[in-house]
Write a protein that holds these residues in place. Structure first.
Motif, PDB file in Angstrom:
ATOM      1  N   GLU A  85      -4.510  -2.316  -5.567  1.00 32.42           N
ATOM      2  CA  GLU A  85      -3.469  -2.132  -4.554  1.00 32.42           C
ATOM      3  C   GLU A  85      -2.596  -0.957  -4.962  1.00 32.42           C
ATOM      4  O   GLU A  85      -2.334  -0.740  -6.151  1.00 32.42           O
ATOM      5  CB  GLU A  85      -2.607  -3.392  -4.449  1.00 32.42           C
ATOM      6  CG  GLU A  85      -3.349  -4.607  -3.935  1.00 32.42           C
ATOM      7  CD  GLU A  85      -2.474  -5.844  -3.967  1.00 32.42           C
ATOM      8  OE1 GLU A  85      -2.123  -6.330  -2.880  1.00 32.42           O
ATOM      9  OE2 GLU A  85      -2.150  -6.321  -5.062  1.00 32.42           O
ATOM     10  N   SER A  86      -2.116  -0.239  -3.984  1.00 28.51           N
ATOM     11  CA  SER A  86      -1.298   0.934  -4.283  1.00 28.51           C
ATOM     12  C   SER A  86      -0.012   0.546  -5.008  1.00 28.51           C
ATOM     13  O   SER A  86       0.510   1.321  -5.816  1.00 28.51           O
ATOM     14  CB  SER A  86      -0.970   1.688  -2.995  1.00 28.51           C
ATOM     15  OG  SER A  86      -0.238   0.876  -2.091  1.00 28.51           O
ATOM     16  N   LEU A  87       0.507  -0.655  -4.746  1.00 28.62           N
ATOM     17  CA  LEU A  87       1.735  -1.119  -5.399  1.00 28.62           C
ATOM     18  C   LEU A  87       1.621  -1.064  -6.921  1.00 28.62           C
ATOM     19  O   LEU A  87       2.611  -0.824  -7.626  1.00 28.62           O
ATOM     20  CB  LEU A  87       2.033  -2.554  -4.952  1.00 28.62           C
ATOM     21  CG  LEU A  87       3.267  -3.228  -5.550  1.00 28.62           C
ATOM     22  CD1 LEU A  87       4.535  -2.631  -4.960  1.00 28.62           C
ATOM     23  CD2 LEU A  87       3.229  -4.732  -5.304  1.00 28.62           C
ATOM     24  N   ASN A  88       0.400  -1.265  -7.446  1.00 31.32           N
ATOM     25  CA  ASN A  88       0.197  -1.275  -8.895  1.00 31.32           C
ATOM     26  C   ASN A  88      -0.275   0.060  -9.445  1.00 31.32           C
ATOM     27  O   ASN A  88       0.122   0.462 -10.540  1.00 31.32           O
ATOM     28  CB  ASN A  88      -0.851  -2.342  -9.255  1.00 31.32           C
ATOM     29  CG  ASN A  88      -0.383  -3.732  -8.950  1.00 31.32           C
ATOM     30  OD1 ASN A  88       0.714  -4.109  -9.316  1.00 31.32           O
ATOM     31  ND2 ASN A  88      -1.211  -4.504  -8.268  1.00 31.32           N
ATOM     32  N   GLU A  89      -1.129   0.719  -8.708  1.00 33.40           N
ATOM     33  CA  GLU A  89      -1.802   1.881  -9.283  1.00 33.40           C
ATOM     34  C   GLU A  89      -1.055   3.198  -9.070  1.00 33.40           C
ATOM     35  O   GLU A  89      -1.037   4.049  -9.951  1.00 33.40           O
ATOM     36  CB  GLU A  89      -3.222   1.994  -8.698  1.00 33.40           C
ATOM     37  CG  GLU A  89      -4.034   0.706  -8.750  1.00 33.40           C
ATOM     38  CD  GLU A  89      -4.130   0.095 -10.137  1.00 33.40           C
ATOM     39  OE1 GLU A  89      -4.172   0.842 -11.137  1.00 33.40           O
ATOM     40  OE2 GLU A  89      -4.161  -1.152 -10.231  1.00 33.40           O
ATOM     41  N   VAL A  90      -0.409   3.372  -7.918  1.00 35.15           N
ATOM     42  CA  VAL A  90       0.242   4.657  -7.625  1.00 35.15           C
ATOM     43  C   VAL A  90       1.464   4.899  -8.514  1.00 35.15           C
ATOM     44  O   VAL A  90       1.592   5.978  -9.107  1.00 35.15           O
ATOM     45  CB  VAL A  90       0.603   4.754  -6.125  1.00 35.15           C
ATOM     46  CG1 VAL A  90       1.457   5.987  -5.852  1.00 35.15           C
ATOM     47  CG2 VAL A  90      -0.673   4.800  -5.289  1.00 35.15           C
ATOM     48  N   PRO A  91       2.403   3.933  -8.661  1.00 42.78           N
ATOM     49  CA  PRO A  91       3.573   4.210  -9.499  1.00 42.78           C
ATOM     50  C   PRO A  91       3.216   4.507 -10.955  1.00 42.78           C
ATOM     51  O   PRO A  91       3.889   5.299 -11.623  1.00 42.78           O
ATOM     52  CB  PRO A  91       4.395   2.920  -9.391  1.00 42.78           C
ATOM     53  CG  PRO A  91       3.997   2.335  -8.087  1.00 42.78           C
ATOM     54  CD  PRO A  91       2.532   2.638  -7.969  1.00 42.78           C
ATOM     55  N   ALA A  92       2.146   3.893 -11.446  1.00 48.59           N
ATOM     56  CA  ALA A  92       1.777   4.083 -12.852  1.00 48.59           C
ATOM     57  C   ALA A  92       1.045   5.387 -13.106  1.00 48.59           C
ATOM     58  O   ALA A  92       0.992   5.864 -14.243  1.00 48.59           O
ATOM     59  CB  ALA A  92       0.900   2.919 -13.314  1.00 48.59           C
ATOM     60  N   THR A  93       0.470   5.969 -12.073  1.00 43.80           N
ATOM     61  CA  THR A  93      -0.371   7.151 -12.261  1.00 43.80           C
ATOM     62  C   THR A  93       0.076   8.364 -11.470  1.00 43.80           C
ATOM     63  O   THR A  93      -0.303   9.497 -11.803  1.00 43.80           O
ATOM     64  CB  THR A  93      -1.826   6.831 -11.834  1.00 43.80           C
ATOM     65  OG1 THR A  93      -1.834   6.531 -10.426  1.00 43.80           O
ATOM     66  CG2 THR A  93      -2.388   5.648 -12.616  1.00 43.80           C
ATOM     67  N   GLY A  94       0.845   8.165 -10.398  1.00 45.49           N
ATOM     68  CA  GLY A  94       1.238   9.269  -9.529  1.00 45.49           C
ATOM     69  C   GLY A  94       0.102   9.796  -8.680  1.00 45.49           C
ATOM     70  O   GLY A  94       0.224  10.865  -8.066  1.00 45.49           O
ATOM     71  N   MET A  95      -0.990   9.044  -8.604  1.00 44.94           N
ATOM     72  CA  MET A  95      -2.173   9.507  -7.888  1.00 44.94           C
ATOM     73  C   MET A  95      -1.999   9.356  -6.376  1.00 44.94           C
ATOM     74  O   MET A  95      -1.117   8.632  -5.913  1.00 44.94           O
ATOM     75  CB  MET A  95      -3.389   8.680  -8.323  1.00 44.94           C
ATOM     76  CG  MET A  95      -3.258   7.201  -7.976  1.00 44.94           C
ATOM     77  SD  MET A  95      -4.704   6.240  -8.433  1.00 44.94           S
ATOM     78  CE  MET A  95      -5.914   6.960  -7.347  1.00 44.94           C
ATOM     79  N   ALA A  96      -2.837  10.031  -5.637  1.00 47.16           N
ATOM     80  CA  ALA A  96      -2.938   9.799  -4.197  1.00 47.16           C
ATOM     81  C   ALA A  96      -3.870   8.615  -3.996  1.00 47.16           C
ATOM     82  O   ALA A  96      -4.993   8.603  -4.510  1.00 47.16           O
ATOM     83  CB  ALA A  96      -3.480  11.040  -3.502  1.00 47.16           C
ATOM     84  N   TRP A  97      -3.409   7.615  -3.272  1.00 44.34           N
ATOM     85  CA  TRP A  97      -4.182   6.379  -3.124  1.00 44.34           C
ATOM     86  C   TRP A  97      -5.406   6.625  -2.238  1.00 44.34           C
ATOM     87  O   TRP A  97      -5.280   7.026  -1.086  1.00 44.34           O
ATOM     88  CB  TRP A  97      -3.298   5.298  -2.530  1.00 44.34           C
ATOM     89  CG  TRP A  97      -3.899   3.925  -2.530  1.00 44.34           C
ATOM     90  CD1 TRP A  97      -4.058   3.114  -1.449  1.00 44.34           C
ATOM     91  CD2 TRP A  97      -4.390   3.197  -3.649  1.00 44.34           C
ATOM     92  NE1 TRP A  97      -4.622   1.916  -1.833  1.00 44.34           N
ATOM     93  CE2 TRP A  97      -4.845   1.955  -3.183  1.00 44.34           C
ATOM     94  CE3 TRP A  97      -4.497   3.489  -5.018  1.00 44.34           C
ATOM     95  CZ2 TRP A  97      -5.390   0.989  -4.011  1.00 44.34           C
ATOM     96  CZ3 TRP A  97      -5.048   2.531  -5.859  1.00 44.34           C
ATOM     97  CH2 TRP A  97      -5.479   1.305  -5.355  1.00 44.34           C
ATOM     98  N   PRO A  98      -6.618   6.383  -2.766  1.00 42.29           N
ATOM     99  CA  PRO A  98      -7.818   6.705  -1.998  1.00 42.29           C
ATOM    100  C   PRO A  98      -8.153   5.662  -0.940  1.00 42.29           C
ATOM    101  O   PRO A  98      -7.611   4.548  -0.936  1.00 42.29           O
ATOM    102  CB  PRO A  98      -8.911   6.749  -3.078  1.00 42.29           C
ATOM    103  CG  PRO A  98      -8.407   5.861  -4.158  1.00 42.29           C
ATOM    104  CD  PRO A  98      -6.914   5.958  -4.140  1.00 42.29           C
ATOM    105  N   GLU A  99      -9.069   6.017  -0.074  1.00 41.74           N
ATOM    106  CA  GLU A  99      -9.532   5.123   0.980  1.00 41.74           C
ATOM    107  C   GLU A  99     -10.387   4.001   0.390  1.00 41.74           C
ATOM    108  O   GLU A  99     -10.897   4.117  -0.728  1.00 41.74           O
ATOM    109  CB  GLU A  99     -10.348   5.909   2.007  1.00 41.74           C
ATOM    110  CG  GLU A  99      -9.556   6.920   2.794  1.00 41.74           C
ATOM    111  CD  GLU A  99      -8.453   6.261   3.610  1.00 41.74           C
ATOM    112  OE1 GLU A  99      -8.737   5.262   4.288  1.00 41.74           O
ATOM    113  OE2 GLU A  99      -7.307   6.748   3.553  1.00 41.74           O
ATOM    114  N   PRO A 100     -10.546   2.883   1.131  1.00 46.99           N
ATOM    115  CA  PRO A 100     -11.326   1.740   0.619  1.00 46.99           C
ATOM    116  C   PRO A 100     -12.726   2.103   0.143  1.00 46.99           C
ATOM    117  O   PRO A 100     -13.212   1.551  -0.844  1.00 46.99           O
ATOM    118  CB  PRO A 100     -11.367   0.793   1.821  1.00 46.99           C
ATOM    119  CG  PRO A 100     -10.124   1.090   2.585  1.00 46.99           C
ATOM    120  CD  PRO A 100      -9.916   2.569   2.436  1.00 46.99           C
ATOM    121  N   LYS A 101     -13.391   3.041   0.823  1.00 48.48           N
ATOM    122  CA  LYS A 101     -14.755   3.397   0.432  1.00 48.48           C
ATOM    123  C   LYS A 101     -14.800   3.931  -0.996  1.00 48.48           C
ATOM    124  O   LYS A 101     -15.677   3.557  -1.792  1.00 48.48           O
ATOM    125  CB  LYS A 101     -15.320   4.446   1.406  1.00 48.48           C
ATOM    126  CG  LYS A 101     -16.746   4.845   1.110  1.00 48.48           C
ATOM    127  CD  LYS A 101     -17.254   5.846   2.144  1.00 48.48           C
ATOM    128  CE  LYS A 101     -18.697   6.260   1.837  1.00 48.48           C
ATOM    129  NZ  LYS A 101     -19.193   7.245   2.841  1.00 48.48           N
TER     130      LYS A 101
END
Length: 334
Positions: free
Chosen positions: A107-123
């Motif tokens: 989920e973006s809630l966990n991964e984006v703040p920790a990495t600063g990445m652009a959240w990818p599409e489900p595929k």
């Protein structure tokens, strides 16, 4: 045989409290304890987000027999798959036969703040998960692994401390493709209760069965695990009010899409009335009603029920539930 588990609410309680609750669950006869691996909680105020990896090591040292694992961990963004393989290899060696790696696409809630990445599409998230699990399994079974995938690479990598057999991997999913993939490759499938019945009857379980059949595996080779969201108390009003802390679960996918800040998630959740906050939960003060409302999930084929209670007094819940509801479930369903 029915397995009864306890969901350690990492987003709601401190690590030391979670250990205390989990030890108590084991003493009451619960079969398993699962913890989610969140970098951030659903709520900022009074929220928690301990490291599930560190916590599982402490839990193993404080307990004797329970099965323990993540529900779920994302091995694709915050962690390189090789670190997940190393960590769970160590846990599996220290606590043989007791550790499960439960994974999901994240989920973006966990991964984006920790990495600063652009959240990818489900595929892409699904593709990353498949590749990560391929690499993890190689690292558990082979030496000097040089791997060159689309997303992950290793060079002559060896996990020196690993269990004698690869650990069970459970895959969480809410859609047809990942569920079918779980049926083909996983030791267990994880989903959560409180969603529309058509999702379970027409999407999840049929696709799980299809994946199992396509791989030529026996049906019973895949554990069907579900997180059961129950709010049980002898005081009906208290059981209802306890669900407020988890009101975010009642938000629709559209309402919480791309919300990456616990403060914003908390604001959205707090705007919901108590009745909607309770929508995902089996709320009751009657143990027989609890059993009747849990029964349809068992009849669908779920045999590993991991109970998640929303209230602040987890010891009270565990005592009441183990005394009044669990014996009825075991009597009725084995």
């Amino acid at each position: 045989m029915l397995k009864i588990g306890y969901k350690a609410s990492a987003e709601q309680f401190s690590p030391s409290d979670l250990l205390r609750f989990s030890e108590y669950a084991e003493s009451l006869g619960f079969d398993s304890v699962f913890i989610s691996d969140h970098f951030q909680p659903w709520r900022h105020t009074d929220g928690h987000a301990p490291s599930a990896l560190a916590w599982l090591g402490a839990l193993g040292g404080r307990t004797q027999r329970i099965i323990m694992g993540t529900s779920v961990l994302t091995p694709t963004f915050r962690y390189h798959p090789s670190i997940v393989a190393q960590t769970f290899g160590t846990l599996g060696q220290m606590f043989p036969g007791r550790v499960i790696l439960g994974v999901g696409t994240g989920e973006s809630l966990n991964e984006v703040p920790a990495t600063g990445m652009a959240w990818p599409e489900p595929k892409e998230r699904f593709a990353r998960l498949r590749e990560a699990l391929t690499l993890i399994r190689k690292l558990w079974t082979e030496e000097r692994v040089s791997f060159s995938g689309e997303y992950y690479k290793t060079e002559n990598a060896t996990i020196y401390d690993r269990p004698s057999e690869p650990l069970p991997i459970y895959i969480a999913g809410a859609g047809p493709m990942i569920t079918k993939y779980a049926g083909r490759t996983a030791d267990g499938f994880i989903c959560t209760s409180g969603k529309g019945w058509d999702l379970y009857r027409e999407t999840l379980l049929p696709n799980l069965a299809s994946g199992i059949e396509a791989a030529g595996r026996p049906s019973e080779s895949v554990d069907r695990m579900i997180e059961m969201k129950v709010s049980f108390d002898t005081d009906a009003k208290r059981a209802l009010e306890d669900t407020r802390h988890w009101a975010a679960l009642a938000l629709s996918p559209e309402e919480k899409m791309s919300v990456e800040d616990p403060l914003e998630m908390e604001k959205l959740a707090d705007a919901l009335p108590a009745e909607r906050a309770a929508k995902r939960w089996i709320v009751s003060s009657d143990p027989d009603e609890q059993v009747e409302r849990i029964k349809p999930y068992i009849e669908l084929g779920f045999r590993h029920l991991v109970f998640h209670a929303p209230g602040p007094d987890q010891m009270r819940f565990l005592k009441l539930f183990s005394e009044q509801v669990v014996p009825r479930l075991r009597k009725a369903f084995g």
